[in-house]
Design an enzyme around this catalytic site. Structure first.
Site, short mmCIF file in Angstrom:
data_model
loop_
_atom_site.label_atom_id
_atom_site.label_comp_id
_atom_site.label_asym_id
_atom_site.label_seq_id
_atom_site.Cartn_x
_atom_site.Cartn_y
_atom_site.Cartn_z
N ASP A 243 32.98 33.39 46.56
CA ASP A 243 33.80 33.40 45.33
C ASP A 243 33.11 32.70 44.14
OD1 ASP A 243 35.66 34.52 47.03
OD2 ASP A 243 36.74 32.66 47.33
N ARG B 117 42.76 56.64 42.36
CA ARG B 117 42.76 56.13 43.75
C ARG B 117 42.19 54.71 43.77
NH1 ARG B 117 42.01 60.34 47.45
NH2 ARG B 117 43.11 62.18 46.70
N THR C 60 30.47 29.71 49.29
CA THR C 60 31.59 30.64 49.13
C THR C 60 31.12 31.86 48.36
OG1 THR C 60 33.71 31.11 48.07
CG2 THR C 60 32.50 29.28 47.14
N GLN D 51 32.37 42.64 51.73
CA GLN D 51 31.67 41.80 50.76
C GLN D 51 31.09 40.54 51.39
OE1 GLN D 51 34.38 41.85 46.92
NE2 GLN D 51 35.49 42.43 48.74
N GLU E 41 41.00 40.44 43.26
CA GLU E 41 42.21 40.36 44.09
C GLU E 41 43.22 39.36 43.52
OE1 GLU E 41 41.15 38.94 47.99
OE2 GLU E 41 40.13 37.18 47.20
O1 F6P Z 1 36.98 32.54 49.96
C1 F6P Z 1 36.34 33.67 50.40
C2 F6P Z 1 37.30 34.79 50.61
O2 F6P Z 1 36.59 35.90 51.10
C3 F6P Z 1 38.13 35.16 49.39
O3 F6P Z 1 37.42 35.92 48.47
C4 F6P Z 1 39.29 35.86 50.04
O4 F6P Z 1 40.46 35.80 49.26
C5 F6P Z 1 39.48 35.07 51.28
O5 F6P Z 1 38.26 34.44 51.58
C6 F6P Z 1 39.92 35.89 52.45
O6 F6P Z 1 40.08 35.04 53.53
P1 F6P Z 1 40.42 35.59 54.98
O7 F6P Z 1 39.20 36.25 55.51
O8 F6P Z 1 40.77 34.38 55.74
O9 F6P Z 1 41.55 36.55 54.82
#
Ligand code: F6P
Length: 343
Positions: A128, A267, A126, A275, A223
């Site tokens: 994350d 902004r 991940t 990412q 986020e």
């Molecule tokens: O878990 C990885 C991730 O990129 C998170 O950082 C993000 O919130 C989520 O997946 C976004 O998922 P999707 O591409 O399904 O919107």
């Protein structure tokens, strides 16, 4: 022996490096064959397979995404899902399955192992970096490098136009990407879910920056960070039966508030899937390769229900349940380092 492999959840740089390592190590050192399941857990449930050979997995170490494609499909929400997985494994003469994924994929693997006796080994991925029981997941380093480079670019515009630029980054409910990316990019404030702040703290830090003659600022916001002015988070249904909370949009809200409260032109930029895309960094390629090799060793030692993990600089393995019981949130010692540069 024949082994299956699937990639589940969001795509992530390094997935192809794992697939390549699993195939190479299996074929070369164990004379085993590997079968790819397509589209995450949908693959074994619906028997969507793709043979994997040295040839088809050649030259993919540098490719982002996953040649097996992926989904957020949950077999426990599908009719006879777990039973159909076993039927597909038998049909393809597979002894074991390697599941490469994040918390959802590992959770499913854990249940399949415990409740349905599936011979499964997990590889954590991940961007994350929020999976418990491993110091790092592959994909994270690539995402952080993208963020750092993006902030470098934002600096140019911020400085030229005397603006406050807010950069929203991914990470779901953890602030790892924001904190690492923000420190690396020289951010003037970083907001993370683990350390709620009131908007006036951000405003004061920005004003301080400007008061000492630096007429621009960079703010990084994860986020998943909440503002004291935010409504409770809405919930969405992504169509596959899995409910996923919407966690983006905070950057725009934050920029609006900063602009109103400081009077500075502010902004927002949301980096989004940039990412997750593109080529993995060398670190992620190496980590993914080490994980893939270790996962194959676990299969041949009959060590199922395990997940490979990085502890310090060593690749080890842990019970997969250790990874799924709770999220690994940001180390607040690291946030303290980031705070040195606020304001
Ligand atoms: O878990 C990885 C991730 O990129 C998170 O950082 C993000 O919130 C989520 O997946 C976004 O998922 P999707 O591409 O399904 O919107």
């Amino acid at each position: 022996m024949r082994i299956g492999i699937l990639t589940g959840g969001g795509d992530c740089p390094g997935l192809n490096a794992v697939i390549r390592a699993v195939v190479r190590h299996s074929v070369k050192n164990y004379s085993s064959e590997v079968v790819g399941y397509l589209e995450g857990w949908r693959g074994p449930v619906e028997n969507l397979v793709m043979p994997l050979t040295l040839r088809t997995t050649d030259s993919i170490i540098n490719k982002g995404g996953t040649i097996l494609r992926t989904s957020k499909c949950n077999p426990f929400k599908m009719e006879r899902g777990p039973e159909r997985i076993h039927e597909s494994m038998e049909k393809n003469n597979l002894t074991a399955l390697i599941a490469v994924g994040g918390d959802e994929t590992c959770n499913i693997a854990n249940r399949m192992h415990k409740e349905h006796n599936l011979n499964v080994v997990c590889v954590p991925k991940t961007i994350d970096n929020d999976l418990n029981a491993t110091d790092f997941t592959f994909g994270f380093d690539t995402a952080v490098n993208v963020v750092a480079e993006a902030i470098d670019r934002l600096h140019t515009t911020a400085e030229s136009h005397n603006r406050v630029l807010v950069c929203e980054v991914m990470g779901r409910y953890a602030g790892w990407i924001a904190c690492w990316g923000g420190i690396a990019g020289g951010a003037d404030f970083i907001l993370v879910p683990e350390r709620p702040v009131v908007i006036n703290q951000v405003v004061e830090a920005i004003k301080k920056c400007h008061a000492r003659g630096r007429d621009y600022s960079i703010v990084v916001v994860a986020e998943g960070a909440r503002l004291d002015t935010d409504e409770p988070r809405p919930v969405s249904d992504n169509g596959s039966g899995d409910r996923a909370e919407i966690v983006s949009g905070v950057g725009e809200r934050l920029a609006k508030l900063i602009g109103e409260k400081t009077g500075y032109e502010t902004r927002a930029t949301t980096l989004g899937h940039i990412q997750r895309g593109g080529s993995p960094t060398a670190f992620d390629r190496v980590l993914a390769t080490r994980f893939g090799v270790h996962a194959v060793d676990l299969v041949h030692q009959n060590k199922f229900g395990r997940m490979v993990a990085l502890r310090g600089n060593e690749v080890i393995d842990v019970p997969v349940e250790d990874a799924v019981d709770k999220l690994k949130t940001l180390d607040l010692e690291l946030y303290k380092v980031a705070e040195v540069f606020f304001g």
